[in-house]
Each structure stands twice: as structure tokens, then as C-alpha cells.
Design a protein around this motif. Structure first.
Motif, mmCIF file in Angstrom:
data_model
loop_
_atom_site.group_PDB
_atom_site.id
_atom_site.type_symbol
_atom_site.label_atom_id
_atom_site.label_comp_id
_atom_site.label_asym_id
_atom_site.label_seq_id
_atom_site.Cartn_x
_atom_site.Cartn_y
_atom_site.Cartn_z
ATOM 1 N N VAL A 96 0.860 -1.189 0.000
ATOM 2 C CA VAL A 96 0.000 0.000 0.000
ATOM 3 C C VAL A 96 0.893 1.235 0.000
ATOM 4 O O VAL A 96 1.326 1.705 1.051
ATOM 5 C CB VAL A 96 -0.938 0.030 1.221
ATOM 6 N N PRO A 97 1.184 1.788 -1.176
ATOM 7 C CA PRO A 97 2.049 2.967 -1.215
ATOM 8 C C PRO A 97 1.355 4.195 -0.638
ATOM 9 O O PRO A 97 0.130 4.239 -0.529
ATOM 10 C CB PRO A 97 2.321 3.151 -2.718
ATOM 11 N N ILE A 98 2.145 5.192 -0.274
ATOM 12 C CA ILE A 98 1.597 6.453 0.194
ATOM 13 C C ILE A 98 0.794 7.099 -0.942
ATOM 14 O O ILE A 98 1.276 7.207 -2.059
ATOM 15 C CB ILE A 98 2.719 7.408 0.640
ATOM 16 N N GLY A 99 -0.437 7.518 -0.651
ATOM 17 C CA GLY A 99 -1.283 8.108 -1.672
ATOM 18 C C GLY A 99 -0.883 9.542 -1.989
ATOM 19 O O GLY A 99 -0.398 10.279 -1.119
ATOM 20 N N CYS A 100 -1.112 9.942 -3.237
ATOM 21 C CA CYS A 100 -0.741 11.304 -3.645
ATOM 22 C C CYS A 100 -1.801 12.325 -3.261
ATOM 23 O O CYS A 100 -1.587 13.525 -3.400
ATOM 24 C CB CYS A 100 -0.479 11.355 -5.140
ATOM 25 N N ASN A 101 -2.955 11.870 -2.777
ATOM 26 C CA ASN A 101 -4.008 12.793 -2.367
ATOM 27 C C ASN A 101 -3.818 13.160 -0.894
ATOM 28 O O ASN A 101 -4.613 12.808 -0.033
ATOM 29 C CB ASN A 101 -5.382 12.160 -2.594
ATOM 30 N N GLY A 102 -2.702 13.875 -0.611
ATOM 31 C CA GLY A 102 -2.415 14.277 0.764
ATOM 32 C C GLY A 102 -1.068 13.815 1.274
ATOM 33 O O GLY A 102 -0.554 14.367 2.251
ATOM 34 N N PHE A 103 -0.490 12.772 0.655
ATOM 35 C CA PHE A 103 0.808 12.240 1.074
ATOM 36 C C PHE A 103 0.805 11.892 2.574
ATOM 37 O O PHE A 103 -0.207 11.464 3.106
ATOM 38 C CB PHE A 103 1.930 13.220 0.717
ATOM 39 N N TYR A 104 1.928 12.071 3.251
ATOM 40 C CA TYR A 104 2.032 11.700 4.672
ATOM 41 C C TYR A 104 2.886 12.735 5.375
ATOM 42 O O TYR A 104 4.105 12.773 5.210
ATOM 43 C CB TYR A 104 2.623 10.304 4.812
ATOM 44 N N THR A 105 2.240 13.570 6.156
ATOM 45 C CA THR A 105 2.931 14.588 6.938
ATOM 46 C C THR A 105 3.119 14.088 8.358
ATOM 47 O O THR A 105 2.220 13.464 8.930
ATOM 48 C CB THR A 105 2.122 15.900 6.942
ATOM 49 N N ARG A 106 4.268 14.362 8.919
ATOM 50 C CA ARG A 106 4.559 13.925 10.281
ATOM 51 C C ARG A 106 3.450 14.372 11.237
ATOM 52 O O ARG A 106 3.022 15.524 11.234
ATOM 53 C CB ARG A 106 5.892 14.498 10.738
#
Length: 797
Positions: free
Chosen positions: A645-655
């Protein structure tokens, strides 16, 4: 339409019967669609036909299903998958779909990609084996289910084993009717001066209307002006089978009892506006149904919502709606009880009006404005659930296993390539000229060509032709005035759209040139690539984004693998790699071993670049950071159900926040394949190979939707995985990501010492940070420059 801060729902597709077909489900489907549309959502419908000629549907009905033709159910799913609604709302009743217990609808649900919210109009307490099987499968293939009674909710939990968290209770919708004096509209319908008892709905045995007729003589003794108004056409199915025999039997019964003058039939299908006025004339509403097991009654909901005193038999829905003195319950098939209840209500104005008020107040939660809001909340929850806890449409394979890798096919790559270079985008599988070309994709394509050249299983002349086109594009893209590459070129007129492209595009161009300079079969191409590499090198020192630096590092490492004495290239490598190390030291924490405060795109490329550079320089610190950050990323990108499950581009992953689940991009799967294969080669830890297999499985269908993105017959790959569907466009970036990942996996298999050296996907990776004598690499020898394994797709190993 948007509820709260969640993703807005733009389109809902409703499946069920639809007006002008005359049945309760058809009316309900149309009313629900209209109510949701009033909230700003585009609402379309797929209607089920029960006759060959169909119906004259409104424009909102976009597609039709033939009830007993299972192929049309599959075609409807295909149609909806192409249209891409955000949510599908299925109206379910066993009798409206074909197959045993309506099982044809399962063929549609199994192929739908969008989240499905199913409204169950019937939930049986004692289902047949087929009915139980079909309903359980419908629930399993639905993201949420809606029931219109609390008893139905309990049945789903206790009898069918459906999780309560997936069940929504929403009242049967009704128009917002006024609390009117019954006498206001009586003159319109010819009942002025009469006391009106009323029943409405499609006429059929089981409604118990004969028992009200038998009660009329008793009622008329006390209320001589009483009249029983029966509104509604005979059910179309009954007319086809028996004609009007049932209605005629009721008329005959009234004649025998001498109450013909107290009986009035409106033998027609009454439209909503007129029906509201007609119900308004009722002094008492009666639902004398004979079957207790009726979980929902639309006509009863209307009567309660209109604030009518109701006399009803105690079928299940009536027990709920008429609780707390909102109506009167009488035994099944008991005319004297009906008569007593009617007389008592008509004799006691205060009690009758209080009952009206209680019913009307309760009915405020049943109006379409309220019900449509609850439906939208259910749709939104289904969409949110799919985004955070996706329901696989197909049964996922158990890990990647030892499944055979597809063969390499360049048909779609040829389709996307013209005399200028590789086009960026496609509409489905058709090249999209409007979007033109870019350096990013042509550089990636060059790297692929170098891999395929050494793979050796494709025709050399074919590869030479493609390589020349992509290489020529990069040569033309370089701007000597800026020392940078342009990126975007229009198809019309072949005009550059900028003087300098993005830092990512410059890094990728250097990557492609470095690999060509070291690996191209033709010496003149290597020479030209090396010269242009030298001209583009100085600008790499100014690449700030970590991914741009990583792309350039792959090219520099590949170049230095051949031109080992180039001091400028070596200095650039040190500068960029130390920059990545510095970013890691500044941003990382024990629970966040990453290079900045956000995980975005091409993520695995950053640790991969440090692994490549760390090995080339013999720098154990770079290697340690590369493995640690990659291990963290791999753990982050693994679902509970053990697929990638890759990180989605609709928001990505912010700490500090939740990672976006969608949209998932093919470049993430490829980047992870490449990095994990590199870690496997460096450490010999087989868990890294399992992670590479897991990531590659994403292309084949081992993903959140259980759907393959690649087409092995053409070598094409779809552009991404959304929460409910695949982006079916097959652009260059996605196709190259699939082909590069595939050739790297094929090379890994070919260069393994034995098949046993390449384990199947399974347990999660736990990296051996530095290779040791007790954990040696599984390859026969360390690669030489002529070996295919001498380079990953990103540079020298």
C-alpha cells in the motif's frame, strides 16, 4: 456534495427499478435519487426492466438491465466502472432481480469498483437457503447496508452475521407534507362531508383490504357518512397473471354486505403531488396487512408523516412506527377489532388529534430532506471506509508466492512513441497528443532501454531504434544557455514550453545520460552521452529537493562506474549524498527515520540512492541510513492484509498526521521494487526480496482493490489506483514504472544462483544493516560492468 471535511462526492449511481415503472421500489429509487440530487450531487440511475419493451425512462436513467439476462448485469458493471461514480446505491428486493433468490445482481456487484451502499427493502427472519446465501453475499460485496427498521437491523446482526458497524438505520423517506385539516381537500376528491378511511398502494391479496370492507357495516352503524377510499392500481404482476380478479372480488364483497356506496376505488397510479393532497383527506388511515413479516411499508410511513391517525395490524414496521401511541394496532384478520378502533378514534376528538400530532412530530425525521442527509452521510462513510480500510473486490492471492512473472511486451510503448520521442499521457490506451512530451519520461525510457539491451531477449534493432529517439529527445532538451534541461514540449509545432524544467527533470535527465554513457552498446552514443553529462553536471550541485538529488546520484554513480577518474563527477556525488545525509540527521527521529517532515512521491528512491552511493564509497553511515529509512518505509507501505500500500498522492504523509491511502501511483511500486532488490543484493537478507515481490504484486492485482493495473499482453499500465476504481489511462510514467519493475524482477531471477535464492513473499522485512560472512549475498559473483546485474535501474551497485 460533501459531509464534513471528507472527500466530496460528485456522483452517485442508483440501481433498482425506476419510474415510470409502477412499483414501490421504482418510486423509492426515483425519490431517493431526486432528494440526493437536491444536495448538489449528480445522480444517475441504472434501471431494471421486467418486460422486453422496457419503459420510457427519464434522462437520469443512463443504462438498463434486463431482469433475467445475467449478461446485462455484467455490462451494467462495466458501464459504471467506465463512468466512475463515487458511490453506487443499490435498492434491493428479492423479487426485482433475476436468478434464484435474485442472485443475478451478484454478478454486477462482484465487478463494480465503486463503493456500494445497499438499501435492503426486505430482511427475512426465516429465509430459504438461497435467500440467506444471496443476502449474505450482497452484504459482503457492499461497503455499507441500510435498513429502514430497527428489527431489520437486528436481523442482519443476529441471523445474517453482519457487523453492526456496517449497518445504517435510515427511515423510509416521505415528502414534507403539511399538517392539514382533512376537510381542506375533500371537495377536490368528491368526499366533502364524508368521514374518510383510506388505504393506498398497489392492490394485491395480502393487503387485507377485505377485512376493512367487512368492518364497514359496523362502522356505518355509528358513523353513517363513513367511506373507505382505496387508492392505487392493481399490482402489474397480478394484472398479468389474474387480471382484475382481486379488485372485482372486493367489489362483490361490498355488494354482498350492502356497503357499495361506502366504498370508493381510485384504480390508477397516483403521482406524488396529488397523492399528498389525497392522503390529506383521510380522517383515519388503515394498513390491514395480513403478513407480520413486513419489515418496511412506504404507505404507512407516508401516513405517519402526514400526521394521520393510523389503524394497523401488527406487522413489524407498524410495531415500530406506531409505538408510543402514534397509532392503534389490531389483530390480523379481525374486522370487529378494526371497527372498534375506528369508532373509538372518531368518537374521541382529543385523543385522535393528539395521536395525529405525535405521528406528525415523529415523521419530521422521515422527510426526504432529513433522509437524504442521512443517505449522504452513509455514502460519505462508505467512501471514507474504502479509503482507509479498503474492501478488496476480488479475493487477493495469498502473498506474491512463486507466481510466474509476465513476459516483457513493448507494444504499448511503441504506441506511445513517435518520431519525436515518448508522449506523456494517454486516454485509456490512446496516445494523448494534447499533452505533448517531457524529459522525465524520455529519460526513464532510456534507462529501460539500457536494461533491455543487457537483458538480451528482445530484438536489438528494435531497441536501437527506440533508444535513438529517446536519446535524441534528451539531446534536444538541453539548453546550453542555462546549463539545464527543458522539460515540456508541445506536440503541435514541437515547441519547448520553458527555458528550464523542474529540478526533478534535470535529475532524471542526468540519470538517463549517466546510464547511457556507461552502458550503451554503441560507442558513439556513449561518447555523446558522456559529453552532455559533463555539461549538465554543474547544475546538479544546486538540486535542493531530496528526490531530485537522488535521481542525479543514480546517473552519477552509473557514470563513475565506467569513468572512475572523473573528479568533478566524484565531487558532485559527495556533495549530493552528504546533502541527503544531512537532511536525514536534521529531520529524523526514532519514530520518524526520514529525510524531511513529509513522505511524498518516489519515496524509496532516496534511501536507494544512499545505498548505491554508500556501497560505491564504502561509506557504512550512508548504507546504515539507507537501510534504516527503507525498512521504515517498507513497514509503512504494508497493509494489515499483507499487500503493498504505497503512500497516496491525495495528501501524502505529513509527520503527526495519517498517511493518505489514495491515489496510489505505479512509480511508488517501482521505486520500492528497485530499492528492495538493491538491499537484497547488498545484505543477502531474503526478506528484502520478499518485499520486492510484494511491491511488484501491486501491479498484478495484489492491492487494495484486488485489481490488476498492468496488461501483460501490451506492456501497458494504468495510471493509478483510487479508492473505488482504477484510473484506466495508460500514460508513459505508469507504463515505464511497470516495465522497469518487471525487467528488474526478471533480471533478479535470472542472476540468482538457484531458484531457492529467491524466496516467495511472506514475512515482513527486518533488514540486516551490513552484510556479514554469516549472511552473504545470494548471487554467484559480484557484478562486472558487462553483467546485467551491474546496475539497478538507478545506477551502479
Amino acid at each position: 456534495m460533501s459531509i464534513g471535511d471528507d472527500q466530496a462526492i460528485k456522483q452517485v449511481a442508483f440501481i433498482g427499478n425506476h419510474v415510470p415503472r409502477r412499483c414501490g421500489i421504482a418510486t423509492f429509487t426515483a425519490d431517493t435519487r431526486n432528494a440526493v440530487a437536491e444536495r448538489g450531487c449528480d445522480c444517475v440511475a441504472v434501471a431494471v426492466n421486467d418486460r422486453p419493451e422496457g419503459y420510457d425512462y427519464p434522462d437520469a436513467v443512463r443504462f438498463t438491465i434486463e431482469q433475467n439476462d445475467i449478461a446485462t448485469y455484467r455490462r451494467a458493471a462495466q458501464y459504471l466502472n467506465i463512468q466512475g461514480p463515487d458511490v453506487v446505491s443499490l435498492q434491493h428486493e428479492f423479487g426485482i432481480f433475476g436468478g434464484p433468490a435474485g442472485s443475478h445482481v451478484l454478478a454486477l456487484l462482484r465487478e463494480l469498483r465503486a463503493p456500494v451502499v445497499t438499501t435492503l427493502h426486505t430482511v427475512l427472519k426465516d429465509p430459504t437457503q438461497d435467500q440467506r446465501r444471496v443476502l449474505k453475499q450482497i452484504a459482503a460485496l457492499s461497503d455499507r447496508v441500510i435498513v429502514m427498521s430497527r428489527r431489520g437491523e437486528a436481523f442482519l446482526r443476529d441471523i445474517y452475521g453482519i457487523d453492526r458497524e456496517r449497518i445504517d438505520f435510515i427511515h423510509h423517506g416521505i415528502p414534507d407534507m403539511p399538517f392539514a385539516d382533512p376537510n381542506f381537500h375533500k371537495d377536490t376528491f368528491g368526499t366533502a362531508g364524508r368521514t374518510v378511511l383510506m388505504t393506498f398502494g398497489l392492490l394485491s391479496p395480502g393487503k387485507g383490504i377485505e377485512h376493512v370492507i367487512r368492518a364497514l357495516p359496523l362502522i356505518r352503524e355509528r358513523v353513517p357518512d363513513a367511506i373507505y377510499h382505496i387508492v392505487g392500481a392493481t399490482h402489474p404482476n397480478l394484472v398479468r397473471e389474474q387480471g382484475e380478479a382481486y379488485r372485482e372480488s372486493l367489489q362483490q364483497l361490498a355488494g354482498e354486505l350492502g356497503v357499495c356506496d361506502a366504498l370508493r376505488f381510485d384504480d390508477r397510479f397516483v403521482e406524488t403531488d396529488e397523492l399528498v393532497r389525497m392522503i390529506g383527506t383521510a380522517d383515519i388511515y388503515v394498513t390491514p396487512y395480513l403478513n407480520e413479516a413486513q419489515i418496511t411499508s412506504g404507505s404507512l410511513a407516508w401516513a405517519v408523516g402526514a400526521g394521520k391517525p393510523v389503524i394497523s395490524t401488527p406487522f413489524w414496521h407498524a410495531q415500530e412506527l406506531l409505538a408510543d401511541e402514534r397509532g392503534v394496532l389490531v389483530p390480523f384478520g379481525d374486522p370487529p377489532a378494526i371497527a372498534r378502533a375506528a369508532i373509538e378514534l372518531l368518537d374521541d376528538d382529543a385523543n385522535r388529534h393528539a395521536m395525529r400530532k405525535r405521528a406528525y412530530t415523529f415523521g419530521r425525521d422521515m422527510t426526504w430532506s432529513s433522509v437524504s442527509r442521512r443517505y449522504c452521510e452513509s455514502f460519505q462513510q462508505a467512501l471514507t471506509d474504502r479509503a482507509t480500510q479498503p474492501r478488496a473486490i476480488a479475493q487477493l492471492a495469498a502473498g506474491c508466492g512463486r507466481c510466474e512473472l509476465p513476459s516483457i511486451n513493448l507494444r504499448h510503448l511503441h504506441r506511445m512513441t513517435d518520431g519525436t520521442g515518448l508522449l506523456q499521457h494517454a486516454t485509456s490506451s490512446v496516445p494523448n497528443y494534447r499533452e505533448g512530451y517531457c524529459v522525465d519520461d524520455n529519460a526513464r525510457a532510456l534507462v529501460l532501454m539500457m536494461h533491455l539491451q543487457e537483458f538480451g531477449e528482445l530484438v536489438a534493432s528494435e531497441l536501437d531504434d527506440l533508444t535513438s529517439r529517446y536519446f535524441a529527445f534528451l539531446l534536444h532538451a538541453f539548453n546550453p544557455k542555462t546549463g539545464r534541461f527543458r522539460n515540456f514540449m508541445s506536440h503541435e509545432g514541437r515547441r519547448w514550453l520553458e527555458d528550464s524544467g523542474s529540478e526533478d527533470s534535470h535529475g532524471r535527465a542526468v540519470w538517463g545520460l549517466g546510464v547511457v554513457a556507461a552502458r550503451a552498446r554503441r560507442a558513439e552514443m556513449r561518447d555523446v552521452a558522456a559529453r552532455l553529462f559533463g555539461e549538465a553536471l554543474p547544475a546538479t550541485r544546486d538540486l535542493a529537493p531530496p528526490r531530485s538529488a537522488a535521481f542525479a546520484l543514480f546517473g552519477i554513480n552509473a557514470y563513475l562506474h565506467w569513468f572512475t577518474g572523473d573528479r568533478a563527477a566524484a565531487a558532485a556525488r559527495q556533495h549530493l549524498a552528504r546533502g541527503l545525509v544531512g537532511r536525514f540527521e536534521q529531520a529524523s527521529a526514532p519514530d520518524w527515520p526520514w529525510f524531511d517532515d513529509e513522505v511524498t512521491y518516489c519515496n524509496a528512491r532516496i534511501p536507494h540512492a544512499l545505498l548505491v552511493t554508500g556501497q560505491a564509497l564504502g561509506d557504512s553511515e550512508m548504507t546504515r541510513i539507507g537501510l534504516r529509512s527503507l525498512e521504515w518505509l517498507v513497514d509503512l507501505q504494508q497493509a494489515d492484509c499483507d499487500h503493498f500500500v504505497p503512500i497516496g498522492c491525495n495528501g501524502f504523509y505529513t509527520r503527526g498526521k495519517r498517511p493518505a491511502r489514495f491515489d496510489q501511483q505505479p512509480i511508488e511500486a517501482h521505486a520500492t521494487v528497485s530499492a528492495c532488490l538493491k538491499a537484497f543484493r547488498d545484505t543477502g537478507n531474503r526478506s528484502w526480496y520478499r518485499e520486492a515481490r510484494r511491491a511488484f504484486g501491486w501491479f498484478l492485482g495484489q492491492n487494495d482493490l484486488g485489481l490488476p493495473l498492468c496488461d501483460p499482453q501490451t506492456g501497458a499500465c494504468c495510471d493509478g489506483l483510487a479508492a473505488s476504481s482504477i484510473n484506466s489511462n495508460q500514460g508513459a510514467e505508469s507504463t515505464l514504472a511497470y516495465l522497469l519493475a518487471l525487467v528488474e524482477m526478471r533480471l533478479a531471477e535470472r542472476n540468482a544462483a538457484t531458484p531457492a535464492d529467491l524466496p516467495a513473499a511472506g514475512q515482513r522485512a527486518r533488514a540486516t544493516l551490513i552484510p556479514s560472512a554469516s549472511n552473504p549475498p545470494a548471487y554467484r559473483n559480484r557484478p562486472t560492468v558487462s553483467d546485467s546485474s551491474a546496475f539497478s535501474s538507478t545506477g551502479a551497485t
